[in-house]
Structure formats: structure tokens, C-alpha cells
Design a protein around this motif. Structure first.
Motif, PDB file in Angstrom:
ATOM      1  N   ALA A   1       0.837  -1.204   0.000  1.00 13.54           N
ATOM      2  CA  ALA A   1       0.000   0.000   0.000  1.00 13.54           C
ATOM      3  C   ALA A   1       0.865   1.244   0.000  1.00 13.54           C
ATOM      4  N   GLU A   2       0.185   2.387  -0.155  1.00 13.96           N
ATOM      5  CA  GLU A   2       0.915   3.653  -0.198  1.00 13.96           C
ATOM      6  C   GLU A   2       1.408   4.069   1.183  1.00 13.96           C
ATOM      7  N   SER A   3       0.758   3.570   2.215  1.00  9.89           N
ATOM      8  CA  SER A   3       1.246   3.883   3.561  1.00  9.89           C
ATOM      9  C   SER A   3       1.252   2.619   4.402  1.00  9.89           C
ATOM     10  N   ARG A   4       2.046   2.652   5.468  1.00 14.49           N
ATOM     11  CA  ARG A   4       2.146   1.496   6.341  1.00 14.49           C
ATOM     12  C   ARG A   4       0.804   1.233   7.036  1.00 14.49           C
ATOM     13  N   LEU A   5       0.169   2.301   7.472  1.00 12.72           N
ATOM     14  CA  LEU A   5      -1.099   2.130   8.188  1.00 12.72           C
ATOM     15  C   LEU A   5      -2.144   1.476   7.291  1.00 12.72           C
ATOM     16  N   THR A   6      -2.177   1.885   6.023  1.00 13.41           N
ATOM     17  CA  THR A   6      -3.139   1.286   5.094  1.00 13.41           C
ATOM     18  C   THR A   6      -2.823  -0.190   4.873  1.00 13.41           C
ATOM     19  N   ALA A   7      -1.540  -0.503   4.717  1.00  9.03           N
ATOM     20  CA  ALA A   7      -1.159  -1.898   4.492  1.00  9.03           C
ATOM     21  C   ALA A   7      -1.610  -2.764   5.664  1.00  9.03           C
ATOM     22  N   TYR A   8      -1.376  -2.286   6.879  1.00 13.11           N
ATOM     23  CA  TYR A   8      -1.774  -3.073   8.051  1.00 13.11           C
ATOM     24  C   TYR A   8      -3.288  -3.160   8.185  1.00 13.11           C
ATOM     25  N   ALA A   9      -3.975  -2.034   7.911  1.00 10.70           N
ATOM     26  CA  ALA A   9      -5.439  -2.067   8.024  1.00 10.70           C
ATOM     27  C   ALA A   9      -6.023  -3.066   7.029  1.00 10.70           C
ATOM     28  N   ALA A  10      -5.423  -3.143   5.847  1.00 16.45           N
ATOM     29  CA  ALA A  10      -5.965  -4.015   4.801  1.00 16.45           C
ATOM     30  C   ALA A  10      -5.757  -5.492   5.104  1.00 16.45           C
ATOM     31  N   LEU A  11      -4.840  -5.815   6.017  1.00 11.51           N
ATOM     32  CA  LEU A  11      -4.672  -7.224   6.391  1.00 11.51           C
ATOM     33  C   LEU A  11      -5.991  -7.789   6.932  1.00 11.51           C
ATOM     34  N   ASN A  12      -6.762  -6.919   7.600  1.00 16.22           N
ATOM     35  CA  ASN A  12      -8.054  -7.368   8.149  1.00 16.22           C
ATOM     36  C   ASN A  12      -9.077  -7.644   7.056  1.00 16.22           C
ATOM     37  N   ASP A  13      -8.840  -7.114   5.847  1.00 18.84           N
ATOM     38  CA  ASP A  13      -9.785  -7.312   4.746  1.00 18.84           C
ATOM     39  C   ASP A  13      -9.548  -8.630   4.010  1.00 18.84           C
ATOM     40  N   LEU A  14      -8.374  -9.253   4.272  1.00 20.96           N
ATOM     41  CA  LEU A  14      -8.053 -10.478   3.543  1.00 20.96           C
ATOM     42  C   LEU A  14      -8.947 -11.618   4.023  1.00 20.96           C
ATOM     43  N   ASP A  15      -9.118 -12.569   3.130  1.00 21.45           N
ATOM     44  CA  ASP A  15      -9.927 -13.743   3.438  1.00 21.45           C
ATOM     45  C   ASP A  15      -8.942 -14.905   3.644  1.00 21.45           C
ATOM     46  N   LEU A  16      -8.733 -15.305   4.892  1.00 25.41           N
ATOM     47  CA  LEU A  16      -7.663 -16.261   5.191  1.00 25.41           C
ATOM     48  C   LEU A  16      -8.177 -17.447   5.983  1.00 25.41           C
ATOM     49  N   GLU A  17      -7.599 -18.603   5.694  1.00 22.81           N
ATOM     50  CA  GLU A  17      -7.888 -19.796   6.499  1.00 22.81           C
ATOM     51  C   GLU A  17      -6.581 -20.414   6.929  1.00 22.81           C
ATOM     52  N   TRP A  18      -6.460 -20.702   8.193  1.00 16.86           N
ATOM     53  CA  TRP A  18      -5.199 -21.232   8.730  1.00 16.86           C
ATOM     54  C   TRP A  18      -5.376 -22.679   9.166  1.00 16.86           C
ATOM     55  N   GLU A  19      -4.297 -23.417   8.984  1.00 21.31           N
ATOM     56  CA  GLU A  19      -4.271 -24.786   9.487  1.00 21.31           C
ATOM     57  C   GLU A  19      -3.547 -24.742  10.834  1.00 21.31           C
TER      58      GLU A  19
END
Lengths: 719, 155
Positions: free
Chosen positions: A277-295
Motif C-alpha cells: 500500500a501507499e502507507s504502512r497504516l493502510t497496508a496493516y489495516a488491509a490485512l483485516n480485509d483479507l480472506d484467510l484460512e489457517w491450518e
């Protein structure tokens, strides 16, 4: 390997020096390699000291100087500056032997490709010990080359050297500066015989408390660290972290991340899900938007780890053995005790950080790392590119403490940069640093000892176990050869003359990443050994200082221990009573051949344990910069005290509990004791400086607590 | 919106709402102010806002319209170091240096308000700034030394 213009014209002379001619702004450069015999010697010494071999030895120049036409000498630093003052101390060695004024030298940080490569990295308190001979020899050779060239120019047979000038002794007004000499076209030759080294009684700069070269920038906030690295057009990256240690990404999709303003790209590759992302804060905030499944692997707690250590401690590899302790243990007064230390975090205040620019034909990276060469290899492997196309330039480090050998953030930034085609900076948050770093492993040490009728130790057995410290950093065959992790048992062997002795160490596999923490096993193991020795002293009815002195061997090392213990006893007034309500404890250690002895004075304010004063005597052989060594001693004592009193990483459900300093508080200035340091000199060779001086602190404090309360603290933290 | 940093006016966006620390470091290139914890605990990000030592990681940019902000880059007067910087240099206080901007900004604010603090007052002001390298003994001495330098300068 592609070399830059500065090092293209190296050629080897018979004595192993590499010389490059007339190539640095019209100046002269000289470098040196460690020859193979020297490398073998270093390996043997290190194994003998229980510290193990560095990962590899430099094949490229290990030392590199350039003389500029204005007479300034620029020294390329193979080691990184993380606050230990190594740039300054190494420059002191060079300025001494070059025969220049201290003000004439400056330093430049080498990258992973040059001017000097340092595959060993900056670790293990080895910089001064390892580079002391070779820097001086190289600098002296350069000085003699300049002397010969200057004498020829002046038309004299014998010239003197003073403050960067070659001088005619018959007429000191006739002189020629190093800069002028170096700028002349000349066929330089390294002398075939070894250049004479300046004898210790003529040292002007070695042993002087010169001011640190890095501090003017640091007090202005102008020093650049990995977290500060910036280039035009850069973006910021962030990577999703597993909810539990060891969890693997099963499935990942961008989710709604791309809809967030400022997000440039979502990168899902090689088990990594990240956002640029263009800023660090945006990059970190967008992690919450990802669709993830963990084993998720099975959950565990830190208690499970401790049980594993205890269960496996009896099956260790001998690391110190003589006599027959099992037989001797039957006939006499027995003392037994178990000591434990917890997982601990490095808590380097600058979290790991890297700026990586992946271009079609090369990769450039600026990383806060102790091991630029290893990080470059790791980036190359991550990207599937040839190692010699990656250049890692180490920045200043905001704390290293062993944490910054491997830099995951650098590989992550490389993956993200390769995906977006632009430079990407990854700087971890404090929570990532706490929950996803390697940790200091937990330790367990079970002791048994027997005292004879005179109160002397006739047998001692220690069964030591620890998570790995260096095993993850060395090849498997060497692990097998060594049996147990020499980093984990650093400090666990006993210096005392005990006729029947067995120390074993077991390296235990744990579901938590563990690795080197300042001093490796030193703090934890000396806590155990020197607390147990204190127990034996009390069981024998002896004064703890006298008991130690009585059991020291007659060897040279034993004599250095005696001198160091007596020095600290003198400083603290050992034997005179402590102020009312307080008591003192003593402990000592050797690490990287540096001997340290501490006395701590403790008391309670209500139920709060306070450490009021610490006296430290340290014998590093020779302190190149005594004020720098004093600073390392003061700082090591504070960091060690923080670990002694407060620090413990706990794990619930396979997740580290502390996500910030609220759950992992550090020592503050309000808890800091007064510290008095005395630096001893026992020779003309420097030993380790960054870690060894902290060795005894935990034991000194625990022994003081026992002296005050009669309660033996056998487990850290103790506050 | 406009903010005054080290005496210079800067125009910065007021959206999105974000901590001053990120504006300083990532937008304006003033990297002397450090990130340590992002939670207002460690003190590495301390700056002065209207003369008050403040955690820039906890201070939203939108609250700072017209505020006077001083960072470590603005503590010296040109080439002339602030007495706190002089003292930290003279006593060779910094090791890694990462916490030191915050330490010096906290000390400078203390001494601006209380030029002759007692030991307890000094501890009370400095105790919320972590130093992992453990330079605490020298920090304590340097704050005292800075107070002396200020007194000498004023005399």
C-alpha cells in the motif's frame, strides 16, 4: 561475483594481502584476507571456548582501507554498529597502526558484497578478538608501504611516521602526507616480511576512551536505521500472521482489501499473504480485509515446554567431564537443586525492518541486520535468484541482541517488491515482534554435588537442557557432530577445580522458534551455576567469596578470576556489613575469555525487590576503548537485570500472550541500580566485550536475595 | 491542514485520521522520531507539542491544527546542540540510539519546565522511556549535566 570499481583490481601478494591500486578518488586501498591456517586456528579456539565456529570464514578481503588525497583514511567496516561501539573500536586499531591522528580516520559500512564481505556476521562478542590481529597487521603493512614510498620521495633511507606524514628525521620540516603519496602513480608492493606492530607501551589510541564515531548523528536523530530506510517511489508492505505459533496458511484470497483506498496490490505467494500500500497504516489495516484460512497445529502452553526440558535433561551430551562423580557422590554430604529460566524476548526497541528494491537484474536492500551476507543469501533463495545479484546494506541497528541475524521482514519485503516492481519497506509492529520472533529458549539445570568434611566440592553433576540457540543457524551434519547446541550451554561449564565433574547438555526440540539472545545461554546458565555454587558455599558454612577463591584452579584463567573477584570485593567493601535492611550477593563468569564478577546489593520496599547497587569488575584482557566497555558493562547489567527481575514470555493456546510492553514490561530508569564498573587489564589482547560483562548479574542478585531472606530463588524471573 | 514543525509550516492531509508519528516519519521524512511500540508505552516517539513532551504515536494529526511541534531534528539551533544533546554526547550516553530521541525530548521538556529537578523529579519524568541497551545510569547523569549546562548558558 560482480564487483564494483573500487575492488576490481585486487591482486594477491605472497603473504595473503590483497592490494588494489590508485582506484579510490586517486587514493590507495589495501585489504587483507584471513588465510586458511588462521581460520583453522580461530575455529579451534572457538570450539575450545565452547562458543562454536562462526558460520564461515571470509574468502574476500576482511579488511579494507582507502587513503583519500586529503590524507583522510576511510575504513570499510565489516561489522555492524548496533550500539556496542564496534565501529569506533575497530577504527582505533587501524588509526593506531597506520600512524595517523584519531581525527583522520572515518568509517563506511560495508554491504554484503563489499568492499569487505563478512559472512560470519556481527555476533558472539567476537569482533574485537577476531579482528584485532588482522586489522593491526594490515594497517601496519599499509603504513610501511607509505613509509617506503615517502622515504624514496624524500631521498632518505629511514623515514619516520607521525600523524599521517612521512618525515625526514634529520629535518622534520621535510615531510610528505599520506594523501599526497597515495595520489601519486606508483607501483605499490606489499613488503614480503611482516610489518612491525606498534608495541603496547607506545600505543596512542588503543586503550583510550575516545568518543564514539556514531554518536554525533545519533544525538541529532540523523542516524539512519532499517526502519528509517527510504527511497523515491517506495511503498509499504504488511504480511498476515498466523493466529497460533506454527500455523500454516491453508487458503488465502484478497477479500475486500483491494477496495480500500491506498492499497496497491495483494500478494499471495509461497505461504505468505501480504498487502502493498501507499502507507504502512493502510497496508496493516488491509490485512483485516483479507480472506484467510489457517491450518492450526495443536495448542500448547509454556508449561508444556518446561516439562519437555525436565523430561529430557538426563539424556544430554557430556560437555565437561573428569573423574567419576557418580562414585564420589555416594560417600559425602549431598546438595541437590534444580534451576529454571523462562522463554524471553529480545525486545529490541527497533522492530525488524527492511527496504528491498527488486529490479529485473539485481536486488538492493537496506536492512537492520547483524548478518548482511546471510540476509542477502536468504533473499536470493526466497526469490530464486543468484546470490551475487543481491546487495544488502546494513543500516544502524536499533538494538541487535542476537535478534537481527535472520530478518524475516527482508524476505517478505523481497516477495512484495518482486510482485509490485517497486521498492517495498516492511517494518514489523511491536505485536509482530513479540509474537513472531525467535525467543531466548527456556532452560533447565539439575545439579547434584558432594562436599567433603572440609567443605570442599569433591563431586558435581549438572544435567542441563535448553531449547536450541544456534542449531537453527548451522548445517545439520555439524549439529550431529556437536551433539548439543554450544550456544545453549554457553556459560554452563564450571571453572572451579572439582575432582569429579560431569556436565551434560541436551538440546530439546520445541514448538517455538528459539535462537540467540544477548550472551546466548550465558545469563541463564551462569544464574544456575553460580547460584548453586552459592548454595554449596552456604552448605559448607563458608563465605561465598572465600569459597569461590578456594575452588578456583591454579591456571592462568583461575588467576584472572581471583584478581577480578578480589577487585569487585574491594569495590563493594565485601565483608563489611551492607546498610540496614540490605544484603549483597556475589557471582562470576567467563565468556569469550572475558572474566566478569558482580556484587549486587538488594533490599525490599514493601514486597517489592529492589536492586540498589551493582559493582562490576571486568577483565577483557585488553579494553580497546575502556569507556565503550564500561558502557557495555552498565548496559548488559541493566538488560540482564530486566531479565532477572521481570521478563518471561508466556504462551496460552499456542499463542504468545504478550502483544506489547503492557504484558512484557522492561526495566525502567526507576528500577535501575547505581552501577560502578572497573575495567581490569590482564594482557595485550582483547577478548569479548558486548555480552560477557553481563554474565553474573542474575546470580549475584539471587545470591543477595538469599543472603537477605534465606530464600533461594531457583527460577527466573525473581521479582 | 497546516501544522508547524520545528518552526516550519507543513501542509498535510487531515484524512485519513492517523497518528502524528506516521506523518512525521513516512510523509515528511522526519525519521529522527522513532517507532517503538505504537501503544504509548516505550516513549521512543516522544516529541514536544506546544512544549509538552507527548507520545506522537498516540496523537492524531487532526488534533494538531496550528500546534507547534518540535522533533529531535528541531532541538538543536542549527549547528549548536541543545544542552541535553550536548550532555548526552559528552557522557557518551547512546548505545544503539533508537530510544534516544525520545529520551532527549523528554529530558528537554523536563528541564524547560523545571531547570533544576531533584533526582526523584528526574526519575518521575524519565521513567516512561525504555532503553533496552540499558543506558539508564548515563541517562540519569546526562540529565543532571544538561541542567548544569543550561545554568551555565543562562549565567
Amino acid at each position: 561475483m560482480k564487483r564494483d570499481a573500487r575492488t576490481q583490481r585486487w591482486r594477491m601478494t605472497r603473504r595473503g594481502f590483497l592490494i588494489g591500486l590508485g582506484i579510490v578518488g586517486g587514493g590507495l586501498a589495501l585489504g587483507a584476507t584471513l588465510g586458511l591456517p588462521a581460520a583453522r586456528l580461530a575455529l579451534a579456539d572457538l570450539l575450545g571456548d565452547g562458543t562454536g565456529p562462526p558460520a564461515s570464514f571470509p574468502k574476500e578481503p576482511a579488511i579494507w582501507f582507502a587513503i583519500q588525497p586529503n590524507g583522510r583514511v576511510v575504513m570499510a567496516m565489516p561489522k555492524v554498529e548496533m550500539g556496542q561501539g564496534v565501529h569506533t573500536a575497530l577504527a582505533q586499531l587501524a588509526a593506531e597502526e597506520l600512524g595517523i591522528a584519531w581525527e583522520q580516520i572515518s568509517v563506511t559500512q560495508s554491504s554484503s558484497i563489499g568492499p569487505v564481505r563478512d559472512p560470519a556476521g556481527t555476533s558472539a562478542s567476537y569482533s574485537m578478538m577476531g579482528l584485532f590481529p588482522i586489522i593491526r597487521e594490515t594497517a601496519a603493512t599499509l603504513r610501511e608501504m607509505l613509509r617506503a614510498a615517502g622515504a624514496e620521495q624524500l631521498g632518505i633511507a629511514q623515514a619516520e611516521i607521525e600523524q599521517g606524514f612521512v618525515i625526514d628525521p634529520a629535518n622534520p620540516a621535510r615531510r610528505i602526507g599520506f594523501g599526497e603519496l597515495a595520489a601519486q602513480p606508483r607501483e605499490w608492493q606489499a613488503p614480503e616480511e611482516a610489518a612491525p606492530l606498534t608495541p603496547p607501551d607506545r600505543w596512542r589510541i588503543i586503550g583510550q576512551p575516545v568518543s564514539r564515531l556514531d554518536l554525533p548523528a545519533k544525538v541529532r536523530g540523523a542516524a539512519i536505521y532499517g526502519y528509517d530506510a527510504r527511497v523515491e517511489g517506495m511503498l509499504y508492505g504488511a504480511v498476515a500472521r498466523p493466529p497460533r505459533l506454527g500455523a500454516k496458511l491453508r487458503r488465502a484470497a484478497p477479500g475486500t482489501a483491494l477496495e480500500r483506498r491506498g492499497v496497491v496490490q495483494v500478494v499471495i505467494r509461497d505461504g505468505v499473504a501480504g498487502v502493498v500500500a501507499e502507507s504502512r497504516l493502510t497496508a496493516y489495516a488491509a490485512l483485516n480485509d483479507l480472506d484467510l484460512e489457517w491450518e492450526l497445529p495443536p495448542p500448547f502452553t509454556h508449561h508444556d515446554l518446561e516439562e519437555r526440558l525436565a523430561a529430557q535433561a538426563r539424556s544430554g551430551t557430556p560437555i565437561q567431564q573428569h573423574g567419576d562423580p557418580a562414585a564420589a557422590m555416594h560417600s559425602a554430604r549431598l546438595v541437590e537443586a534444580v534451576y529454571q529460566t523462562p522463554l524471553a524476548a529480545h525486545a529490541n526497541l527497533e522492530p525488524q525492518a527492511a527496504l528491498v528494491d527488486v529490479q529485473p537484474d539485481r536486488v538492493r536492500a537496506w536492512v537492520s541486520t547483524q548478518s548482511p551476507v546471510q540476509v542477502a543469501e536468504s533473499i536470493a533463495a526466497t526469490l530464486g535468484r543468484p546470490a551475487d545479484t543481491v546487495e544488502v546494506t546494513p543500516t544502524y541497528l536499533g538494538g541487535g541482541f542476537g535478534r537481527k541475524l535472520l530478518i524475516t521482514a527482508a524476505n517478505e519485503a523481497a516477495i512484495l517488491s518482486a510482485a509490485v516492481g517497486k521498492p517495498v519497506h516492511v517494518g514489523w509492529t511491536r505485536t509482530e515482534e513479540f509474537r513472531h520472533s525467535y525467543l531466548r529458549p527456556p532452560t533447565y539445570a539439575a545439579f547434584r554435588a558432594a562436599l567433603d568434611a572440609q567443605g570442599n566440592i569433591i563431586a558435581l553433576e549438572q544435567r542441563h537442557a535448553s531449547g536450541s540457540v544456534l542449531f537453527d543457524f548451522i548445517p545439520a551434519p555439524l549439529r550431529w557432530l556437536l551433539g548439543s547446541d554450544f550456544g545453549a550451554w554457553r556459560g554452563a561449564r564450571l571453572v572451579y577445580a572439582i575432582p569429579n565433574l560431569l556436565v551434560t547438555s541436551q538440546t530439546v526440540e520445541l514448538p517455538v522458534p528459539t535462537g540467540p539472545w544477548r550472551g546466548l545461554g550465558l545469563l541463564a546458565n551462569v544464574f544456575a551455576v553460580e547460584s548453586f555454587i552459592d548454595e554449596l558455599a552456604h552448605a559448607a558454612g563458608s563465605d561465598p567469596l572465600e569459597f569461590r577463591l578456594r575452588h578456583l584452579p591454579e591456571s592462568e584463567l583461575g588467576q584472572r578470576f581471583r584478581a577480578t573477584l578480589l577487585a569487585v570485593a574491594e569495590m563493594a567493601g565485601w565483608g563489611q556489613p551492607a546498610p540496614a535492611g540490605r544484603a549483597r550477593g556475589i557471582a562470576c563468569s567467563v565468556d569469550m575469555n572475558t572474566v566478569a564478577a558482580h556484587i549486587a546489593e538488594v533490599g525490599y520496599e514493601g514486597d517489592k525487590l529492589r536492586v540498589y547497587r551493582v559493582w562490576a569488575a571486568v577483565d577483557p584482557g585488553l579494553a580497546i576503548n575502556p569507556d565503550g566497555l564500561a558502557a557495555q558493562t552498565e548496559g548488559g547489567i541493566m538488560m540482564g537485570l530486566s531479565a532477572t527481575l521481570f521478563e518471561q514470555v508466556t504462551i496460552s493456546e499456542g499463542r504468545i500472550d504478550a502483544g506489547n510492553f503492557d504484558r512484557y514490561p522492561l526495566l525502567t530508569i526507576a528500577d535501575a541500580p547505581e552501577v560502578a564498573v572497573q575495567i581490569l587489564r590482564s594482557g595485550d589482547q582483547p577478548f569479548g566485550g558486548g555480552e560477557p560483562p553481563m554474565g553474573p548479574i542474575a546470580a549475584a542478585v539471587a545470591n543477595a536475595v538469599f543472603a537477605l531472606t534465606g530464600e533461594r530463588k531457583r527460577r527466573l524471573p525473581i521479582a | 491542514m497546516e501544522v508547524l514543525i520545528n518552526g516550519q509550516p507543513y501542509t498535510v492531509a487531515d484524512e485519513p485520521v492517523r497518528p502524528l508519528l506516521y506523518v512525521l516519519r513516512d510523509e515528511l521524512g522526519l525519521t529522527g522520531t522513532k517507532f517503538g511500540c505504537g501503544a504509548g508505552i516505550c516513549g521512543a516517539c516522544t516529541v514536544h507539542i506546544n512544549g509538552v513532551a507527548t507520545r506522537s504515536c498516540q496523537t492524531m494529526i487532526t488534533t494538531l491544527a496550528g500546534a507547534h511541534i518540535t522533533t529531535i531534528e528541531g532541538l538543536a539551533e542549527g549547528e549548536r546542540l541543545h544542552p541535553v544533546q550536548q550532555a548526552f554526547l559528552e557522557l557518551q550516553v547512546p548505545q544503539c540510539g533508537w530510544c534516544m530521541s525520545g529520551q532527549m525530548m523528554t529530558a528537554a521538556a523536563l528541564l524547560a519546565n523545571n531547570p533544576n529537578p531533584t533526582h526523584d523529579e528526574m526519575i518521575a519524568a524519565m521513567r516512561y522511556n525504555y532503553c533496552r541497551c540499558g543506558a539508564y545510569a548515563r541517562i540519569a547523569r546526562a540529565v543532571r549535566r544538561a541542567a548544569e549546562l543550561i545554568k551555565e548558558g543562562a549565567a
